[in-house]
Write an enzyme that holds these catalytic residues in place. Structure first.
Site, short mmCIF file in Angstrom:
data_model
loop_
_atom_site.label_atom_id
_atom_site.label_comp_id
_atom_site.label_asym_id
_atom_site.label_seq_id
_atom_site.Cartn_x
_atom_site.Cartn_y
_atom_site.Cartn_z
N LYS A 1 208.02 112.49 68.22
CA LYS A 1 208.69 111.91 67.06
C LYS A 1 210.01 112.72 66.65
CE LYS A 1 206.62 108.05 66.83
NZ LYS A 1 207.16 106.73 66.94
N TYR B 1 202.00 113.84 70.40
CA TYR B 1 202.53 112.54 69.70
C TYR B 1 203.61 112.97 68.74
CZ TYR B 1 202.80 109.19 66.25
OH TYR B 1 203.30 108.24 65.25
N SER C 1 207.39 109.66 61.52
CA SER C 1 206.02 109.69 61.05
C SER C 1 205.96 110.95 59.99
CB SER C 1 205.20 109.96 62.14
OG SER C 1 203.90 110.23 61.54
P1 NAD Z 1 201.31 99.52 67.64
O1 NAD Z 1 200.74 100.19 68.78
O2 NAD Z 1 200.75 98.36 66.99
O3 NAD Z 1 202.75 98.90 68.17
C1 NAD Z 1 203.78 99.59 68.85
C2 NAD Z 1 204.41 98.81 69.95
O4 NAD Z 1 205.07 99.11 71.06
C3 NAD Z 1 203.14 98.07 70.78
O5 NAD Z 1 203.17 96.71 70.53
C4 NAD Z 1 203.48 98.44 72.30
O6 NAD Z 1 202.83 97.33 73.02
C5 NAD Z 1 204.72 98.78 72.26
N1 NAD Z 1 205.27 99.61 73.44
C6 NAD Z 1 204.60 100.94 73.31
N2 NAD Z 1 205.40 101.56 74.35
C7 NAD Z 1 206.49 100.47 74.89
C8 NAD Z 1 207.50 100.65 75.78
N3 NAD Z 1 207.61 101.83 76.74
N4 NAD Z 1 208.20 99.64 75.99
C9 NAD Z 1 207.92 98.32 75.08
N5 NAD Z 1 207.14 98.31 74.18
C10 NAD Z 1 206.06 99.44 74.04
O7 NAD Z 1 201.83 100.79 66.69
P2 NAD Z 1 202.27 100.41 64.99
O8 NAD Z 1 201.19 101.08 64.05
O9 NAD Z 1 202.72 99.46 64.65
O10 NAD Z 1 203.47 101.63 65.02
C11 NAD Z 1 204.73 101.38 65.30
C12 NAD Z 1 205.68 102.57 65.21
O11 NAD Z 1 205.48 103.36 64.15
C13 NAD Z 1 205.09 103.61 66.46
O12 NAD Z 1 206.55 104.30 66.96
C14 NAD Z 1 204.48 104.72 65.70
O13 NAD Z 1 204.44 105.90 66.45
C15 NAD Z 1 205.13 104.58 64.28
N6 NAD Z 1 204.45 105.10 63.39
C16 NAD Z 1 202.98 104.53 63.19
C17 NAD Z 1 202.09 105.05 62.11
C18 NAD Z 1 200.75 104.26 61.91
O14 NAD Z 1 200.06 104.69 61.20
N7 NAD Z 1 200.64 102.94 62.50
C19 NAD Z 1 202.65 106.00 61.55
C20 NAD Z 1 203.74 106.76 61.49
C21 NAD Z 1 204.45 106.35 62.43
C1 UD1 Z 2 197.22 109.85 61.49
C2 UD1 Z 2 197.73 110.59 62.61
C3 UD1 Z 2 199.16 111.14 62.24
C4 UD1 Z 2 199.85 109.72 61.79
C5 UD1 Z 2 198.90 109.03 60.94
C6 UD1 Z 2 199.80 107.72 60.27
C7 UD1 Z 2 195.65 112.04 63.60
C8 UD1 Z 2 195.01 113.25 63.56
N1 UD1 Z 2 196.88 112.02 62.74
O1 UD1 Z 2 196.99 110.60 60.50
O2 UD1 Z 2 199.69 111.52 63.23
O3 UD1 Z 2 201.20 109.87 61.36
O4 UD1 Z 2 197.64 108.58 61.21
O5 UD1 Z 2 198.81 106.81 60.04
O6 UD1 Z 2 195.38 111.01 64.16
N2 UD1 Z 2 188.97 110.00 58.52
C9 UD1 Z 2 187.74 110.27 58.52
N3 UD1 Z 2 186.72 109.42 59.39
C10 UD1 Z 2 187.43 108.89 60.23
C11 UD1 Z 2 188.96 108.71 60.37
C12 UD1 Z 2 189.49 109.38 59.47
O7 UD1 Z 2 187.06 110.85 57.48
O8 UD1 Z 2 186.51 108.20 61.15
C13 UD1 Z 2 189.70 111.14 57.44
C14 UD1 Z 2 190.58 112.01 58.11
O9 UD1 Z 2 189.96 113.39 58.16
C15 UD1 Z 2 191.73 112.18 57.07
C16 UD1 Z 2 191.81 110.60 56.58
O10 UD1 Z 2 190.47 109.96 56.73
O11 UD1 Z 2 191.48 112.87 55.91
C17 UD1 Z 2 192.92 109.69 57.18
O12 UD1 Z 2 192.77 109.74 58.54
P1 UD1 Z 2 193.63 108.90 59.58
O13 UD1 Z 2 193.65 107.50 59.07
O14 UD1 Z 2 193.33 109.21 61.06
O15 UD1 Z 2 195.10 109.22 59.33
P2 UD1 Z 2 195.75 110.95 59.50
O16 UD1 Z 2 195.02 111.74 60.19
O17 UD1 Z 2 196.20 111.16 58.05
#
Ligand code: NAD
Ligand code: UD1
Length: 333
Positions: free
Chosen positions: A152, A148, A124
């Site tokens: 990572k 978190y 991330s």
């Molecule tokens: P998500 O929660 O939708 O998917 C993650 C999945 O992992 C879920 O289905 C959950 O049930 C499963 N899981 C968690 N722990 C587990 C375990 N111990 N064994 C088996 N399954 C397990 O999340 P996502 O948004 O799809 O994110 C996927 C990956 O990408 C995550 O590692 C997250 O940290 C990373 N990531 C997500 C974002 C984002 O904004 N969505 C941003 C940066 C990185």
């Molecule tokens: C969040 C996570 C970050 C992760 C990323 C991936 C937090 C603090 N950080 O980032 O670790 O890698 O998601 O998607 O959760 N905002 C509002 N109102 C809201 C929600 C958000 O104004 O109700 C604003 C936030 O201040 C920010 C922007 O929207 O400026 C995006 O926020 P968000 O979607 O939570 O993502 P990040 O904070 O960038």
């Protein structure tokens, strides 16, 4: 080629499974369903015509993880599984450290046992902490501000050390910026439990009338309209980044890429784009800054373009439209 997609019923994993199947890969999904539902498998089948083989497995369970490799010849793993809520990780750090790190170690141990040494890990942009400048390149210093993020960063280090210890490993660390949007079918998308923390899921709930209004966290940042700027990337583009990594990164070693668009949008840009794309009002109020937020996070995605031949194609309008399409079709039932 057979790909194990951990966390494959989750948000990003399910979109990646769809793209993989459509490109002819055999997909096996492993998930403990702690943040997703088995019904996603039927949605994947509806989109692609193929229901992936599924293992209900907690990846901290070594025996159960072994079974997947015992029963299948897996060529590569895309490791999405993990817990991802920043706020929750501050309240329950041990749960985050155990779940994310133990599962990643167990998975790699089992992979090594079965001679599968190609892994793509979901990292991330959070590993860049509070960067002094933007856009962010992969060689920026990494440090974290919450448990978190630390999981990572630690998993990145663990997999890097593994690749140093055994030159057969091919490790790809993909640092995602802000994934939003949903599949064009409206059948899969982001469906967080409870009140969303992230911007787009919150906007969607307001538009659905389930939440009263959006709180915009601060309008006194040094940005074009004072609200926070982020690099939002369509989840389908993100999914395709994984396929590029599978196909292009055939050499062993450690490969690190930002997956973002390089374009920043503010909170109010997103609200306005959502309203315009979907012809719906999103009431909002300006509130205090959210602790820990930074003004601007923006990727320099040029390394991925150069080395993976990958570039995002879908813009903000698509991100807003597909998020709402999914909400109407699937969430609002
Ligand atoms: P998500 O929660 O939708 O998917 C993650 C999945 O992992 C879920 O289905 C959950 O049930 C499963 N899981 C968690 N722990 C587990 C375990 N111990 N064994 C088996 N399954 C397990 O999340 P996502 O948004 O799809 O994110 C996927 C990956 O990408 C995550 O590692 C997250 O940290 C990373 N990531 C997500 C974002 C984002 O904004 N969505 C941003 C940066 C990185
Ligand atoms: C969040 C996570 C970050 C992760 C990323 C991936 C937090 C603090 N950080 O980032 O670790 O890698 O998601 O998607 O959760 N905002 C509002 N109102 C809201 C929600 C958000 O104004 O109700 C604003 C936030 O201040 C920010 C922007 O929207 O400026 C995006 O926020 P968000 O979607 O939570 O993502 P990040 O904070 O960038």
């Amino acid at each position: 080629m057979t790909i194990l997609v951990t966390g494959g019923t989750g948000y990003i994993g399910s979109h990646t499974a769809v793209e993989l199947i459509q490109k002819g890969y055999e997909v096996i999904i492993a998930d403990n369903l702690c943040n997703s539902s088995e019904s996603v498998l039927d949605k994947i089948a509806e989109i692609t015509g193929t229901k992936p083989k599924f293992y209900l497995v907690d990846l901290t369970d070594k025996e159960a993880t072994r079974k997947i490799f015992e029963e299948n010849k897996i060529d590569a793993v895309i490791h999405f599984a993990g817990l991802k809520a920043v706020g929750e990780s501050c309240l329950k750090p041990l749960m985050y450290y155990y779940n994310n790190i133990a599962s990643s170690v167990v998975l790699a141990e089992v992979m090594a046992e079965y001679g599968c040494k190609k892994i793509i890990f979901s990292s991330s942009a959070t590993v860049y902490g509070e960067p002094e400048t933007v856009p962010i390149t992969e060689d920026f210093p990494i440090f974290t501000t919450n448990p978190y993020g630390t999981t990572k960063l630690m998993i990145e280090r663990i997999y890097t050390d593994l690749a140093k210890s055994d030159s057969e490993w091919n490790v790809t660390l993909l640092r995602y910026f802000n994934p939003i949007g949903a599949h064009s079918s409206g059948l899969i998308g982001e469906n967080p439990n409870g009140i969303p923390n992230n911007l787009m899921p919150y906007i969607v709930k307001v538009a659905l009338g389930e939440l009263y209004q959006l709180s915009v966290f601060g309008n006194d940042y040094d940005t074009h309209d004072g609200t926070g700027v982020r690099d939002y990337i369509h989840v389908t583009d993100l999914a395709l980044g994984h396929i590029a990594a599978i196909e292009k990164l055939t050499d062993p070693g450690v490969h690190i890429f930002n997956l973002g668009t390089g374009t920043g949008y503010s909170v109010l840009d997103i609200v306005k784009a959502f309203e315009k794309a979907n012809d719906i009002k999103v009431p909002y109020v300006i509130t205090a800054r959210r602790p820990g937020d930074v003004p601007i996070l923006l990727a320099d995605p040029s390394k991925a373009e150069r080395e993976l031949g990958w570039k995002t194609k879908l813009g903000l309008e698509d991100m807003c439209r597909s998020s709402w399409n999914f909400a109407k079709k699937t969430l609002n039932k």
